[in-house]
Design a protein around this motif. Structure first.
Motif, mmCIF file in Angstrom:
data_model
loop_
_atom_site.group_PDB
_atom_site.id
_atom_site.type_symbol
_atom_site.label_atom_id
_atom_site.label_comp_id
_atom_site.label_asym_id
_atom_site.label_seq_id
_atom_site.Cartn_x
_atom_site.Cartn_y
_atom_site.Cartn_z
ATOM 1 N N LEU A 222 34.615 44.900 16.035
ATOM 2 C CA LEU A 222 35.598 44.898 14.970
ATOM 3 C C LEU A 222 36.711 45.841 15.426
ATOM 4 N N ILE A 223 37.931 45.335 15.412
ATOM 5 C CA ILE A 223 39.070 46.095 15.936
ATOM 6 C C ILE A 223 40.151 46.155 14.857
ATOM 7 N N LYS A 224 40.439 47.357 14.373
ATOM 8 C CA LYS A 224 41.511 47.529 13.392
ATOM 9 C C LYS A 224 42.758 47.953 14.161
ATOM 10 N N ALA B 25 52.472 45.948 11.590
ATOM 11 C CA ALA B 25 53.541 45.723 10.622
ATOM 12 C C ALA B 25 53.641 44.212 10.415
ATOM 13 N N PRO B 26 54.109 43.779 9.258
ATOM 14 C CA PRO B 26 54.165 42.331 8.982
ATOM 15 C C PRO B 26 54.854 41.517 10.078
ATOM 16 N N ILE C 1 40.849 37.073 12.266
ATOM 17 C CA ILE C 1 41.308 38.179 11.437
ATOM 18 C C ILE C 1 40.436 38.176 10.195
ATOM 19 N N VAL C 2 39.733 39.290 9.974
ATOM 20 C CA VAL C 2 38.781 39.363 8.872
ATOM 21 C C VAL C 2 39.262 40.258 7.739
ATOM 22 N N ASP C 3 40.359 41.002 7.974
ATOM 23 C CA ASP C 3 40.916 41.839 6.918
ATOM 24 C C ASP C 3 42.378 42.111 7.232
ATOM 25 N N ARG D 212 48.140 46.690 4.370
ATOM 26 C CA ARG D 212 49.601 46.844 4.427
ATOM 27 C C ARG D 212 50.100 47.128 5.829
ATOM 28 N N GLU D 213 49.366 47.978 6.537
ATOM 29 C CA GLU D 213 49.844 48.401 7.856
ATOM 30 C C GLU D 213 48.853 48.098 8.978
ATOM 31 N N SER D 214 47.850 47.279 8.693
ATOM 32 C CA SER D 214 46.858 46.985 9.728
ATOM 33 C C SER D 214 46.224 45.620 9.509
#
Length: 173
Positions: free
Chosen positions: A89-91, A95-96, A113-115, A118-120
């Motif tokens: 799992l890599i956070k 940015a959008p 993409i699992v989550d 706002r910034e990640s």
């Protein structure tokens, strides 16, 4: 040299501590360890990746592991044909305006993409160790906020010979 060791053990309290203690007493660094219940809830499977200096020391540890009461079977599967996988799992800082790029990078790795925050964004990838490492390297320029890896889990591949090729199951035309 890196070795992949699997052990099936009774699923009881303290087993993992006793087994990892044997590796520690021999000064083997456990690079990764995964443990989970098997198809039988009273049995767990442990997969170790260890760095060893010599085969003789590793053979001694395997013999000592086999003497443990709760150990059912131990094997070094390094030289066998195996299926080995890892999950990460890599956070990533995202940015959008960069999320499309990150999604495009993930696609060839079959990462998802699992989550999304706002910034990640958090990606999930499974595969062999090289695949996981390659995706991590590509994501580093964006900024990795957190990283969690399971370690390798593995077992021997099935035989290439079909069960129906056996004389017992010969097919009559």
């Amino acid at each position: 040299m890196k070795r992949t060791i699997i052990a099936t053990v009774n699923n009881t309290s303290g087993v993992m501590n006793r087994i990892t203690g044997l590796f520690a007493r021999r000064h083997f660094n456990i690079e990764s360890i995964t443990v989970g219940m098997t198809e039988n809830p009273s049995v767990s499977r442990m997969t170790f990746v260890v760095n060893v200096d010599d085969q003789r020391g590793l053979d001694q540890v395997i013999k000592q592991l086999n003497k443990q009461v709760d150990v059912l079977k131990v094997r070094d599967i390094t030289d066998d044909a195996i299926v080995a996988r890892e999950l990460a799992l890599i956070k990533v800082v995202a940015a959008p305006q960069h999320r499309g790029e990150i999604s495009a990078l993930a696609e060839p790795f079959r990462a998802s993409i699992v989550d999304v925050g706002r910034e990640s964004v958090t990606l999930q990838v499974t595969g062999d160790q090289q695949k996981v490492e390659a995706l991590i390297d590509l994501l580093k320029p964006y900024g990795i906020k957190e990283l969690a890896r399971t370690g390798i889990t593995a077992f021997k591949r099935g035989t290439k010979k079909s069960v129906f090729e056996s004389p017992k199951y010969s097919i009559i035309n």
